[in-house]
Design an enzyme around this catalytic site. Structure first.
Site, PDB file in Angstrom:
ATOM      1  N   GLY A 117       0.882  -0.924  -0.171  1.00 12.05           N
ATOM      2  CA  GLY A 117      -0.213  -0.100  -0.174  1.00 12.05           C
ATOM      3  C   GLY A 117       1.007   1.221   0.131  1.00 12.05           C
TER       4      GLY A 117
ATOM      5  N   VAL B 105      18.077   8.692  -3.314  1.00 15.68           N
ATOM      6  CA  VAL B 105      18.459   8.833  -4.991  1.00 15.68           C
ATOM      7  C   VAL B 105      19.817   9.306  -4.569  1.00 15.68           C
ATOM      8  CG1 VAL B 105      18.120   9.994  -6.332  1.00 15.68           C
ATOM      9  CG2 VAL B 105      16.500   8.276  -6.613  1.00 15.68           C
TER      10      VAL B 105
ATOM     11  N   ARG C  99       0.895  -5.144  -5.719  1.00 18.76           N
ATOM     12  CA  ARG C  99       1.066  -5.835  -5.012  1.00 18.76           C
ATOM     13  C   ARG C  99       1.535  -7.278  -6.192  1.00 18.76           C
ATOM     14  NH1 ARG C  99      -0.884  -4.027   0.045  1.00 18.76           N
ATOM     15  NH2 ARG C  99      -2.571  -2.934   0.016  1.00 18.76           N
TER      16      ARG C  99
ATOM     17  N   ASP D 168       6.095  -5.157   5.719  1.00 19.24           N
ATOM     18  CA  ASP D 168       6.199  -6.730   6.280  1.00 19.24           C
ATOM     19  C   ASP D 168       6.561  -7.051   5.034  1.00 19.24           C
ATOM     20  OD1 ASP D 168       6.222  -6.062   8.724  1.00 19.24           O
ATOM     21  OD2 ASP D 168       4.668  -7.349   9.606  1.00 19.24           O
TER      22      ASP D 168
ATOM     23  N   THR E 251       3.918   2.629   5.555  1.00 18.07           N
ATOM     24  CA  THR E 251       2.724   1.506   5.695  1.00 18.07           C
ATOM     25  C   THR E 251       1.945   2.814   6.688  1.00 18.07           C
ATOM     26  OG1 THR E 251       1.196   0.250   6.721  1.00 18.07           O
ATOM     27  CG2 THR E 251       3.282   0.814   7.692  1.00 18.07           C
TER      28      THR E 251
ATOM     29  N   ASP F 181      -0.440   2.039   8.359  1.00 19.18           N
ATOM     30  CA  ASP F 181      -0.638   1.375   9.534  1.00 19.18           C
ATOM     31  C   ASP F 181      -0.330   1.049  10.681  1.00 19.18           C
ATOM     32  OD1 ASP F 181      -2.995   0.896   7.958  1.00 19.18           O
ATOM     33  OD2 ASP F 181      -2.362  -1.010   8.075  1.00 19.18           O
TER      34      ASP F 181
ATOM     35  N   ASP G 197       2.264  -0.726  11.708  1.00 20.49           N
ATOM     36  CA  ASP G 197       1.963  -2.133  12.580  1.00 20.49           C
ATOM     37  C   ASP G 197       3.670  -3.053  11.751  1.00 20.49           C
ATOM     38  OD1 ASP G 197       1.203  -2.816   9.261  1.00 20.49           O
ATOM     39  OD2 ASP G 197       0.571  -3.506   9.335  1.00 20.49           O
TER      40      ASP G 197
ATOM     41  N   GLY H  65      -6.745  -0.188   8.536  1.00 16.60           N
ATOM     42  CA  GLY H  65      -6.487  -0.436   9.407  1.00 16.60           C
ATOM     43  C   GLY H  65      -6.847  -2.019   9.115  1.00 16.60           C
ATOM     44  N   ARG H  66      -6.666  -2.849   8.531  1.00 15.13           N
ATOM     45  CA  ARG H  66      -7.514  -4.054   8.905  1.00 15.13           C
ATOM     46  C   ARG H  66      -6.859  -5.578   9.545  1.00 15.13           C
ATOM     47  NH1 ARG H  66      -6.368  -6.475   3.432  1.00 15.13           N
ATOM     48  NH2 ARG H  66      -8.113  -4.981   1.943  1.00 15.13           N
TER      49      ARG H  66
ATOM     50  N   GLY I  24     -11.696  12.282  20.227  1.00 17.16           N
ATOM     51  CA  GLY I  24     -12.613  12.639  21.766  1.00 17.16           C
ATOM     52  C   GLY I  24     -13.671  11.809  21.805  1.00 17.16           C
TER      53      GLY I  24
ATOM     54  N   HIS J 119     -23.742  14.003  21.451  1.00 15.47           N
ATOM     55  CA  HIS J 119     -22.739  13.514  20.004  1.00 15.47           C
ATOM     56  C   HIS J 119     -22.730  12.209  20.591  1.00 15.47           C
ATOM     57  CE1 HIS J 119     -19.679  16.428  20.077  1.00 15.47           C
ATOM     58  NE2 HIS J 119     -19.041  15.168  20.384  1.00 15.47           N
TER      59      HIS J 119
HETATM   60  P1  ADP Z   1       3.297  -4.573   2.847  1.00 16.69           P
HETATM   61  O1  ADP Z   1       4.334  -4.586   1.711  1.00 16.69           O
HETATM   62  O2  ADP Z   1       2.338  -3.252   3.539  1.00 16.69           O
HETATM   63  O3  ADP Z   1       3.311  -5.259   3.733  1.00 16.69           O
HETATM   64  P2  ADP Z   1       2.185  -6.495   1.095  1.00 16.69           P
HETATM   65  O4  ADP Z   1       1.927  -7.722   2.381  1.00 16.69           O
HETATM   66  O5  ADP Z   1       0.771  -6.872   0.079  1.00 16.69           O
HETATM   67  O6  ADP Z   1       2.219  -5.354   1.114  1.00 16.69           O
HETATM   68  O7  ADP Z   1       3.188  -7.209   0.432  1.00 16.69           O
HETATM   69  C1  ADP Z   1       3.185  -6.505  -0.325  1.00 16.69           C
HETATM   70  C2  ADP Z   1       4.809  -7.250  -1.482  1.00 16.69           C
HETATM   71  O8  ADP Z   1       5.554  -8.117  -0.847  1.00 16.69           O
HETATM   72  C3  ADP Z   1       3.811  -8.816  -2.287  1.00 16.69           C
HETATM   73  O9  ADP Z   1       2.953  -8.496  -2.651  1.00 16.69           O
HETATM   74  C4  ADP Z   1       4.543  -9.406  -2.620  1.00 16.69           C
HETATM   75  O10 ADP Z   1       4.938  -8.856  -4.234  1.00 16.69           O
HETATM   76  C5  ADP Z   1       5.566  -9.286  -1.993  1.00 16.69           C
HETATM   77  N1  ADP Z   1       5.787 -10.160  -0.509  1.00 16.69           N
HETATM   78  C6  ADP Z   1       4.768 -10.838   0.588  1.00 16.69           C
HETATM   79  N2  ADP Z   1       5.012 -11.366   0.675  1.00 16.69           N
HETATM   80  C7  ADP Z   1       6.320 -12.393   0.499  1.00 16.69           C
HETATM   81  C8  ADP Z   1       6.842 -13.244   0.928  1.00 16.69           C
HETATM   82  N3  ADP Z   1       6.445 -14.057   2.018  1.00 16.69           N
HETATM   83  N4  ADP Z   1       8.195 -13.420  -0.241  1.00 16.69           N
HETATM   84  C9  ADP Z   1       8.069 -12.832  -1.308  1.00 16.69           C
HETATM   85  N5  ADP Z   1       7.516 -11.244  -1.346  1.00 16.69           N
HETATM   86  C10 ADP Z   1       6.579 -11.436  -1.017  1.00 16.69           C
HETATM   87  O1  F6P Z   2      -1.881   0.400   3.630  1.00 15.13           O
HETATM   88  C1  F6P Z   2      -2.614  -0.716   4.564  1.00 15.13           C
HETATM   89  C2  F6P Z   2      -3.615  -0.435   4.468  1.00 15.13           C
HETATM   90  O2  F6P Z   2      -4.577   0.827   3.870  1.00 15.13           O
HETATM   91  C3  F6P Z   2      -4.516  -0.898   5.131  1.00 15.13           C
HETATM   92  O3  F6P Z   2      -5.206  -0.446   6.405  1.00 15.13           O
HETATM   93  C4  F6P Z   2      -5.413  -1.546   4.462  1.00 15.13           C
HETATM   94  O4  F6P Z   2      -6.329  -3.007   5.418  1.00 15.13           O
HETATM   95  C5  F6P Z   2      -4.488  -1.882   3.146  1.00 15.13           C
HETATM   96  O5  F6P Z   2      -3.594  -1.233   3.347  1.00 15.13           O
HETATM   97  C6  F6P Z   2      -5.938  -1.756   1.970  1.00 15.13           C
HETATM   98  O6  F6P Z   2      -5.536  -2.200   1.052  1.00 15.13           O
HETATM   99  P1  F6P Z   2      -5.927  -2.051  -0.524  1.00 15.13           P
HETATM  100  O7  F6P Z   2      -4.789  -1.012  -1.260  1.00 15.13           O
HETATM  101  O8  F6P Z   2      -5.592  -3.496  -0.830  1.00 15.13           O
HETATM  102  O9  F6P Z   2      -7.130  -2.042  -0.771  1.00 15.13           O
END
Ligand code: ADP
Ligand code: F6P
Length: 324
Positions: free
Chosen positions: A15, A28, A76, A107, A129, A131, A133, A174-175, A189, A220
């Site tokens: 994202g 860069v 992705r 991650d 991100t 999030d 997280d 925030g999924r 608040g 409210h």
């Molecule tokens: P984020 O990086 O925000 O956690 P994703 O979990 O969608 O978002 O991961 C982003 C991209 O990273 C995925 O679309 C994929 O190309 C790559 N990726 C995710 N998990 C793995 C994995 N276990 N091994 C290799 N590449 C991965």
């Molecule tokens: O980037 C994080 C996030 O915005 C999450 O909070 C949300 O659940 C997810 O990405 C949505 O991603 P997508 O672009 O795949 O709908």
């Protein structure tokens, strides 16, 4: 001995998040300052597999620090989760003379970076991100902008909610992580804050809280609901039926991922981008940049991915008391 780095690549993945451009710009310009060439890889790992690779000069990142989104694009990519995809990605890096790569993402993106590093491409991750997280860091690029965007939007809903004496359920992103909801809940608040990590789905408790607050004279009732819990519209219908208080749902959605980054996001992303370029140019690999206790630092990816992050219980408890 650390391998000599002549050319590095940079990509954004997963994202998008406001501030990613500041990080790209810093990667860069710091790398060029270090005498290293830079290539931009478009659309994350998908763009790498499609060989969407462009030369980056200092001027390629002019006029970008204030822009939301990512100038490189993001995606992705399912293929990159496979061993074949990862081997192909490493081969393409070798073909383009890319010795090292900065990956800006979450991650999942770090796991991709780890795979490339196993295939001989030096990699450094930067936390990008909204999030917040990622366990190894107290800061992720985009969170500050996203919570400010959401907070300003919730203030506006609160105005109309007060005028009409309504209950408003406002759904924020925030999924799996409730940081945006917790921060906005406190900053706006909110009377109730529903977090994926904490919510027990006891709607009766929310209903009782609304009725109690009405009796206390509150005009409210703001409920900040995290996307991971969702279903805000049907929740609004049930709450209205049970309380007799007009209830509306607002889903803020993707507006939280866009917009011009805050000063904090521009500054931290710039420092992290420069830091990543520096350690990559020094020959480090399989590392991620983080921020802890006022310091920018780096961790082994494996270690970073093994760390756990929990919502702060004290902060959550306080959030409930402050809306009494
Ligand atoms: P984020 O990086 O925000 O956690 P994703 O979990 O969608 O978002 O991961 C982003 C991209 O990273 C995925 O679309 C994929 O190309 C790559 N990726 C995710 N998990 C793995 C994995 N276990 N091994 C290799 N590449 C991965
Ligand atoms: O980037 C994080 C996030 O915005 C999450 O909070 C949300 O659940 C997810 O990405 C949505 O991603 P997508 O672009 O795949 O709908």
């Amino acid at each position: 001995m650390a391998k000599e780095i002549k050319t590095i690549g940079v990509l954004t993945s997963g994202g998008d998040a406001p501030g990613m451009n500041a990080a790209i710009r810093a990667v860069v310009r710091k790398a060029i300052g270090n005498g290293v060439n830079v290539k931009g890889i478009k659309k994350g790992y998908q763009g790498l597999l499609n060989e969407e690779i462009v030369d980056m000069e200092a001027r390629s990142v002019s006029d970008t620090i204030q822009r939301g989104g990512t100038i490189l694009g993001t995606a992705r990519c399912h293929e990159f989760r496979t061993e074949e995809g990862q081997a192909k990605g490493a081969e393409i890096c070798h073909k383009h003379g890319i010795d090292g790569l900065v990956v800006i993402g979450g991650d999942g993106s770090y796991r991709g970076a780890q795979a490339l590093s196993r295939h001989g491409i030096n990699t450094i991750g930067i936390p990008g991100t909204i999030d917040l997280d990622i366990a190894c860091t107290e800061y992720t690029i985009g969170f500050d902008t996203a919570v400010n965007t959401a907070m300003n939007a919730i203030d506006k809903v609160r105005d109309t909610s007060s005028s009409h004496e309504r209950c408003s359920i406002i759904e924020v992103m925030g999924r799996n992580a409730g940081y945006i909801a917790l921060w906005c809940g406190v900053a706006n608040g909110a009377e109730d804050i529903l977090l994926p990590e904490k919510y027990d789905y006891n709607e009766q408790e929310i209903i009782n809280n609304i009725i109690r607050n009405r009796k206390k004279g509150k005009t409210h009732h703001i409920i900040v609901n995290a996307e991971g819990i969702g279903h805000s519209t049907s929740m609004a219908r049930r709450i209205e039926a049970a309380t007799g208080v007009e209830t509306r749902a607002t889903i803020l959605g993707y507006m939280q991922r866009g917009g011009s980054p805050t000063c904090k996001d521009r500054f931290y992303a710039s420092i992290m981008g420069a830091y990543a370029a520096d350690i990559l140019c020094q020959g480090k690999t399989n590392r991620v940049v983080g921020y802890q206790h006022g310091q920018f630092l780096d961790f082994d990816i494996e270690e970073a991915l093994a760390m756990k992050k929990d919502l702060n219980n004290y902060q959550f408890d306080v959030s409930k008391v402050l809306s009494l």
